[in-house]
Design a protein around this motif. Structure first.
Motif, short mmCIF file in Angstrom:
data_model
loop_
_atom_site.label_atom_id
_atom_site.label_comp_id
_atom_site.label_asym_id
_atom_site.label_seq_id
_atom_site.Cartn_x
_atom_site.Cartn_y
_atom_site.Cartn_z
N UNK A 185 26.02 -33.53 -15.89
CA UNK A 185 26.11 -32.15 -15.44
C UNK A 185 24.84 -31.65 -14.76
N UNK A 186 23.66 -32.15 -15.16
CA UNK A 186 22.39 -31.64 -14.66
C UNK A 186 22.31 -31.62 -13.13
N UNK A 187 22.71 -32.67 -12.41
CA UNK A 187 22.62 -32.62 -10.95
C UNK A 187 23.53 -31.56 -10.31
N UNK A 188 24.57 -31.17 -11.00
CA UNK A 188 25.50 -30.19 -10.44
C UNK A 188 24.99 -28.76 -10.58
N UNK A 246 20.53 -21.24 -11.06
CA UNK A 246 21.08 -21.21 -12.42
C UNK A 246 20.04 -21.68 -13.43
N UNK A 247 19.29 -22.76 -13.09
CA UNK A 247 18.25 -23.27 -13.98
C UNK A 247 17.15 -22.23 -14.18
N UNK A 248 16.80 -21.52 -13.11
CA UNK A 248 15.78 -20.47 -13.20
C UNK A 248 16.28 -19.34 -14.09
N UNK A 249 17.55 -18.95 -13.93
CA UNK A 249 18.12 -17.88 -14.75
C UNK A 249 18.12 -18.23 -16.23
N UNK A 250 18.37 -19.50 -16.55
CA UNK A 250 18.36 -19.92 -17.95
C UNK A 250 16.95 -20.08 -18.49
N UNK A 266 15.05 -22.69 -17.74
CA UNK A 266 14.78 -24.11 -17.85
C UNK A 266 13.76 -24.56 -16.81
N UNK A 267 13.77 -23.89 -15.67
CA UNK A 267 12.91 -24.27 -14.55
C UNK A 267 12.09 -23.06 -14.13
N UNK A 268 10.83 -23.32 -13.75
CA UNK A 268 9.97 -22.23 -13.30
C UNK A 268 10.40 -21.78 -11.91
N UNK A 269 10.25 -20.49 -11.64
CA UNK A 269 10.62 -19.94 -10.34
C UNK A 269 9.55 -20.33 -9.32
N UNK A 270 9.90 -21.13 -8.30
CA UNK A 270 8.89 -21.57 -7.33
C UNK A 270 8.30 -20.42 -6.52
#
Length: 157
Positions: free
Chosen positions: A52-55, A60-64, A66-70
């Motif tokens: 699922x991760x590549x999809x 969405x990752x930023x909203x959760x 999980x990932x920093x906002x570039x």
């Protein structure tokens, strides 16, 4: 459960179970088996995440979280590197001078400096008649040897 709740559940249609009451009873009966399958939960979670991760989109990752906002990272500033700017600029200048010289030569229509690269590419990419695959020849030789042995066996009889 209270009788009014069971009565209400028996009136709600649920696909595959006819109504919600039967679906709830089924779920309660199967919930007792969950501890048997707990060891597989970790493997299923890793496998599911891998698929699922590549999809998932970056937004969405930023909203959760999980990932920093570039964009926020870029606005906060960049770290300074300990690099001597004179060394970097001298390398850039030397490279740009070479490019300028070759561009001037090419503007006159002289592309002779590229011929060595073209020749190397042609040699590497094309096979001549002498460089055919020897595997094909070996296979044909083995087939011919096998046919001769069969003919010799027929002569002995």
């Amino acid at each position: 459960m209270s009788a009014s709740m069971l009565n209400l559940l028996s009136k709600i249609p649920v696909p595959l179970f006819s109504n919600a009451r039967i679906a709830t009873q089924f779920a309660l009966q199967k919930s007792h088996d969950i501890p048997k399958f707990a060891p597989m939960g970790g493997a299923l979670a890793i496998g599911g995440a891998w698929l699922i991760w590549p999809a998932l989109t970056d937004e969405f990752k930023i909203d959760l979280g999980i990932m920093a906002d570039p964009e926020a990272v870029a606005q906060s500033g960049t770290a300074t590197a300990d690099v001597d700017k004179k060394e970097v600029m001298s390398g850039v200048a030397a490279t740009s001078q070479k490019v300028d010289v070759w561009a001037a030569v090419e503007a006159k229509g002289d592309f002779s400096h590229l011929e060595s690269g073209w020749e190397k590419f042609a040699v590497d990419s094309l096979k001549g008649d002498d460089e055919d695959d020897d595997d094909d020849d070996d296979d044909e030789d083995e087939d011919e040897d096998g046919e001769e042995e069969e003919e010799d066996d027929d002569d002995d009889e």
